[in-house]
Motif scaffolding. Structure first.
Motif, PDB file in Angstrom:
ATOM      1  N   SER A   2       0.746  -1.267   0.008  1.00 19.56           N
ATOM      2  CA  SER A   2      -0.198   0.006   0.115  1.00 19.56           C
ATOM      3  C   SER A   2       0.669   1.211  -0.076  1.00 19.56           C
ATOM      4  O   SER A   2       0.689   2.045   0.624  1.00 19.56           O
ATOM      5  N   SER A   9       1.820   5.198   3.305  1.00 15.50           N
ATOM      6  CA  SER A   9       0.520   4.221   3.228  1.00 15.50           C
ATOM      7  C   SER A   9      -0.740   4.902   2.688  1.00 15.50           C
ATOM      8  O   SER A   9      -0.769   6.453   2.877  1.00 15.50           O
ATOM      9  N   THR A  33       2.272  -1.276   6.270  1.00 15.87           N
ATOM     10  CA  THR A  33       2.686  -0.131   6.086  1.00 15.87           C
ATOM     11  C   THR A  33       1.900   1.127   6.735  1.00 15.87           C
ATOM     12  O   THR A  33       2.183   2.048   6.933  1.00 15.87           O
ATOM     13  N   ALA A  34       0.457   0.620   7.043  1.00 16.75           N
ATOM     14  CA  ALA A  34      -0.390   1.318   7.658  1.00 16.75           C
ATOM     15  C   ALA A  34      -0.645   1.442   9.133  1.00 16.75           C
ATOM     16  O   ALA A  34      -1.078   2.296   9.803  1.00 16.75           O
TER      17      ALA A  34
END
Length: 125
Positions: A2, A9, A33-34
């Motif tokens: 992402s 993100s 990644t978030a």
């Protein structure tokens, strides 16, 4: 993955209050990644006095990896420790499939529509 071209993100997180609930709206991809963005936002919620309900609005989540699922389990455990009832609202499409495939569908209180989760908080007021 992402990551956009900028390397950020693609998850956005917003929250608000509704009666005795905190509602956290997620939009985008809930993946490794978030997690820093999601955790930072949640930390502000954990710092508040506990509410009766925490609703995660997942209606706009387009992807969820194993780390995202792990985070949901961690949130559920933290809510249980705080005496807060966790509701997952807007569980359709990707999130419904991921929760079903992993067997986690029955571990959470899941609602296809956010409004259905909100009705639970109104009845329990």
């Amino acid at each position: 993955m992402s990551f956009e071209a900028t390397g950020r993100s693609t998850l956005t997180v917003a929250s608000g209050l509704s009666r005795n609930a905190i509602i956290v709206r997620l939009e985008g991809e809930l993946d490794v990644t978030a997690l820093p963005i999601f955790r930072e936002h949640l930390q502000r919620i954990w710092d508040l006095p506990p509410k009766a309900f925490l609703i995660l609005d997942l209606s706009e989540v387009s992807f969820c990896d194993s780390m995202g699922l792990n985070e949901l389990v961690d949130i559920m455990q933290r809510c249980e420790a705080r005496g807060t009832r966790l509701l997952l609202g807007g569980v359709q499409g990707v999130m419904a499939r991921v929760l079903s495939i992993t067997g986690l569908r029955h571990a959470f209180e899941v609602f296809a529509q956010l409004d259905d989760a909100l009705r639970v908080t109104a009845v329990s007021s």
